[in-house]
Design an enzyme around this catalytic site. Structure first.
Site, mmCIF file in Angstrom:
data_model
loop_
_atom_site.group_PDB
_atom_site.id
_atom_site.type_symbol
_atom_site.label_atom_id
_atom_site.label_comp_id
_atom_site.label_asym_id
_atom_site.label_seq_id
_atom_site.Cartn_x
_atom_site.Cartn_y
_atom_site.Cartn_z
ATOM 1 C CD GLU A 19 -9.299 33.594 37.390
ATOM 2 O OE1 GLU A 19 -8.692 32.858 38.264
ATOM 3 O OE2 GLU A 19 -9.033 33.973 36.591
ATOM 4 N N GLY A 33 -37.647 35.711 20.123
ATOM 5 C CA GLY A 33 -37.216 34.837 18.998
ATOM 6 C C GLY A 33 -35.805 35.408 18.585
ATOM 7 C CB ILE A 81 -3.824 26.340 30.250
ATOM 8 C CG1 ILE A 81 -3.427 25.532 31.345
ATOM 9 C CG2 ILE A 81 -3.020 27.503 30.422
ATOM 10 C CD1 ILE A 81 -3.739 25.608 32.917
ATOM 11 C CB ALA A 88 0.009 26.468 34.075
ATOM 12 N N GLY A 118 -8.969 20.787 40.426
ATOM 13 C CA GLY A 118 -9.627 21.916 40.114
ATOM 14 C C GLY A 118 -9.828 22.926 41.459
ATOM 15 C CB THR A 145 -16.994 26.643 41.212
ATOM 16 O OG1 THR A 145 -16.785 26.343 42.680
ATOM 17 C CG2 THR A 145 -16.128 25.853 40.299
ATOM 18 C CB SER A 201 -6.683 23.885 36.985
ATOM 19 O OG SER A 201 -7.637 24.982 37.641
ATOM 20 C CD GLN A 222 -38.343 35.362 27.811
ATOM 21 O OE1 GLN A 222 -37.400 34.229 28.074
ATOM 22 N NE2 GLN A 222 -39.511 35.187 27.751
#
Length: 387
Positions: A364, A341, A159, A126, A133, A366, A128, A337
């Site tokens: 963790e 489809g 969390i 705990a 952030g 950016t 952020s 890809q």
């Protein structure tokens, strides 16, 4: 495909074989339905605990596996190739145990660590908040000392295991002294005044609950302070270096699973009278996917081996997290890809892999934050050389 691993011991080889068996026979068959139903796989974590996999990098004296980080991360990779929710969950649990294991007193470790890594409990981390952030030093959840307790008020965001964890490693503000006013508390999941909001509605990892945690006058015994008051941010950042290696390993596992799926499909799918894997456009795509997976694996193993040797590894952790998660995003997209489809339907897990890969570039730290951290290391190194 089987990954050709170089492991440091026969014990490690046996451990990886056990992990592969669990991943193949128990996790992979259950993943799709659990993710579709947004069902948390508590039994999967109980199985990992019974198999001795929830405390691998921690000492045997406290009930851990005493395995090098190099081995633990390859276990994470193997699990994540079958089910990302479980791999990421183990990584978060391991990081949640880290502050106590590395910054707690001997008495605290002896009292709480064996239960935390013994296989029955699951942790949450705990740190952020909605407005804090990437800027972790801006957090505002407060822990006010009141006699023998801290009274915690505020909220935490994003969390993992929110509402289902048995304990949380909490970073809260104990003074207004900026980054030096943050402290670390080990909070029991059943603490009165602690609650979880409904899980976030996410595009991926839907089997793993991600919630806001609310602290409304929650009383946490002062004996659960880890380290000294004001040491919390440095403890949090220390834990994140190891946690980033964990996320890198999870990303490689996800990418490997996507690669395996794409190769298997390309061997079986025929067009113009031959398997599509024989067309150069497809085989070059698969070759690039394989190269990305191998490169990312090498990056996290480099960081792990430095950590195991007691050498600085912060930059290598950031590099591994950046390289591996970007690779996972690219490889899973390319897997869709290759399947064409079919890859866009839920009949195959390729679309789920692609959705799950995105968050790896976000949590963790950016990947933009990782680039900042790497740049700082580069500038520091250049300054030492020029000086």
């Amino acid at each position: 495909m089987a990954v050709d691993r170089l492991l440091p011991s026969q014990e490690a080889t046996d451990l990886l074989e056990l992990t592969a068996e669990i991943a193949r026979d128990e996790l992979a068959p259950a993943a799709a339905s659990a993710e579709e139903q947004e069902r948390f796989p508590r039994k999967a974590f109980q199985l990992l605990g019974a198999s001795g996999l929830l405390g691998l990098p921690y000492p045997e004296e406290h009930g851990g596996g005493a395995q090098p980080y190099e081995v633990y991360l390859q276990v994470l990779e193997e699990l994540s190739s079958a089910w990302m929710t479980v791999g990421v969950g183990l990584s978060v649990h391991t990081m949640s145990c880290y502050p106590l294991a590395h910054h707690g007193t001997a008495q605290q470790r002896e009292r709480w660590l064996p239960e935390m890594i013994g296989g029955e409990l699951l942790g949450g981390y705990a740190l952020s908040e909605a407005h804090a952030g990437s800027d972790a030093a801006a957090l505002s959840t407060r822990a006010e000392r009141d006699a023998d307790d801290y009274v915690v008020t505020g909220s935490k965001s994003w969390i993992t295991h929110g509402g289902v964890a048995d304990f949380y490693t909490l970073m809260a503000r104990t003074s207004d002294d900026g980054p030096r006013g943050i402290s670390c508390l080990l909070v029991d999941g059943g603490t009165p005044g602690l609650s979880a909001a409904p899980p976030e509605r996410k595009m991926g990892l839907t089997g793993s609950p991600t919630t806001e945690l609310r602290f409304e006058g929650a009383r946490v015994p002062a004996e659960r302070l880890i380290g000294d008051e004001g040491q919390g941010l440095s403890i949090a950042l220390d834990a994140l270096d190891s946690g980033r290696l964990g996320i890198a390993a999870c990303a490689v596992g996800l990418a490997q699973g996507a690669l395996d799926l794409a190769v298997d499909y390309a061997r079986q799918r025929t067009q113009f009278g031959k398997a599509i894997i024989e067309f150069q456009g497809v085989e070059f795509l698969l070759a690039d996917m394989a190269a990305a997976v191998q490169s990312a694996r090498a990056a996290y193993l480099d960081g792990a081996r430095r950590r195991d040797a007691g050498r600085p590894f912060g930059m290598q952790a950031s590099v591994a997290k950046l390289v591996a998660t970007d690779a996972a995003m690219k490889v899973t997209t390319d897997a869709v890809q290759v399947l064409g489809g079919a890859g866009y339907t839920r009949d195959f897990p390729a679309e789920r892999y692609m959705r799950e890969a995105k968050v790896l570039q976000i949590f963790e730290g950016t990947n933009q934050i990782q680039r900042m951290l790497i740049a700082r290391h580069v500038r520091s190194c250049s300054a030492r050389v020029s000086g």
